[in-house]
Design a protein around this motif. Sequence first.
Motif, PDB file in Angstrom:
ATOM      1  N   PHE A 262      -3.962 -11.114   9.786  1.00  0.00           N
ATOM      2  CA  PHE A 262      -4.036  -9.736  10.284  1.00  0.00           C
ATOM      3  C   PHE A 262      -5.471  -9.213  10.267  1.00  0.00           C
ATOM      4  CE2 PHE A 262       0.646  -8.300   9.584  1.00  0.00           C
ATOM      5  CZ  PHE A 262       1.039  -9.271  10.497  1.00  0.00           C
ATOM      6  N   ARG A 267      -6.199  -5.886  12.140  1.00  0.00           N
ATOM      7  CA  ARG A 267      -5.094  -5.055  11.667  1.00  0.00           C
ATOM      8  C   ARG A 267      -5.246  -4.880  10.155  1.00  0.00           C
ATOM      9  NH1 ARG A 267      -0.118  -8.260  14.394  1.00  0.00           N
ATOM     10  NH2 ARG A 267       1.107  -6.860  13.072  1.00  0.00           N
ATOM     11  N   GLU A 270      -2.478  -3.182   7.703  1.00  0.00           N
ATOM     12  CA  GLU A 270      -1.349  -4.069   7.427  1.00  0.00           C
ATOM     13  C   GLU A 270      -1.775  -5.226   6.534  1.00  0.00           C
ATOM     14  OE1 GLU A 270       1.218  -4.614  11.241  1.00  0.00           O
ATOM     15  OE2 GLU A 270      -0.784  -3.979  11.876  1.00  0.00           O
ATOM     16  N   ILE A 273      -1.789  -4.122   2.914  1.00  0.00           N
ATOM     17  CA  ILE A 273      -0.429  -4.033   2.362  1.00  0.00           C
ATOM     18  C   ILE A 273       0.070  -5.422   1.966  1.00  0.00           C
ATOM     19  CG2 ILE A 273       1.979  -3.523   2.936  1.00  0.00           C
ATOM     20  CD1 ILE A 273       0.930  -1.248   4.729  1.00  0.00           C
TER      21      ILE A 273
END
Length: 422
Positions: A262, A267, A270, A273
């Motif tokens: 990601f 990204r 994300e 996380i």
Amino acid sequence: ERRKEQSHHHPHQYSTPRPMGKRRKSRGGAKKSSAASAAGTPPASTSAAGSGRLANLKASEEAISRAEFHQARGELDTALTFAQQAVALLEPSSALKEQQSKTQSSAAASSSSSSSGSGDVSGEWDFRESAVLESAALVGAEVGEAVWAMAVLRRALTHACTSSALLNLAELSGGEAALRCFDAGIRLLREEHAQVSAQGLADEAEQLAQQVALAYTSAAELYLTDLCELPDAPQQCELLLKQALQADPRSPQPLQVMASLFISLHRSPEALILLSRSLDLWLPAAVAALSSSSSSSSSSSSSSSSSASASSGVMHEVDPPSIDFRIATARLLQELEQWERAIQVLETIVEEADDIAEVWFMIAFCHRKMGGDDHVDTAVEALQRAKEVIEMYKLEQVDSELSALYAEVSRMLAELTAETPA
């Protein structure tokens, strides 16, 4: 390009499987001979071949045992010598090859239903020979003899087609060839997992599930490196990582690699996380273990008896991921500018091995980014330690990457020293 330059993929070595009673038969090994007598004794014409093969097998097992002993002591050249000796001992002579060929022809021509004689012995020998060859290959891989190790693993597969040989071969291979080996190895692992699960062997099933997850993760990493130019590389990578998590939801490795994916796709939220989920699976316990270790050592100096009673039952042993995995995790945290958590990860490594210059440099880099006098002082100390490690082993003279690291350490140390007030 970021993935190619960073190359955070660190091969995982898959353990050589061991026979588990009648359930575990050698895969792809020699066919069972039906030329034995009713009593299960090999024919006189093949007894010499069998005894010669067994003698070579025992000698090779002794040689590989010596190789692993020297490998554990860091004496890699000596380890490689014994590993090569073990492989050579399993090379059948031309006369023995001819006798084995006759035996196989005789077995193929016979229609006897007896299958409990010399065939069982031959299958066991195939498996043991394969295990020796796999161990020798792993020694060769650690020394840097990747081409030789791959040839030995291919030879191991002719004795017994095991998941570990296929997966270790995949780790040493690249591109589509590696992907095919991963696919075949994962299929065998899943078959083995189904077998032990059906038998109610929970611990063994859990270990195999972890191996399946690691294999899927390693296959996925190919799409971040060798196969990253394929148009569907991100999708294939994510699919394999989801399969890894299905196999073992508690594995931190697939979550870490998905975070890396990601980041490559820009990204970052994300990715953070996912990386946090990966860290939650092992970092709190590892940090708690470090705190417990330091507190127990300090209390033991004042009261050894009270320390013993306080530590019993409070902490269980923690088995954090490999050092390579933790370094890669720290790199990703640095990319996401999570300096404190990166330092936490790196400190678990220092507690285990304090002679890795790269780790000290990464600690210094994080503290410098955090700013403030205290962090600058800590950064200087870490850089000095990195420089000491490199100079101690004269690593800058034999390793180009460490030579570049040494130059960077020296440059940053000079800058921070100049910035620090006298």
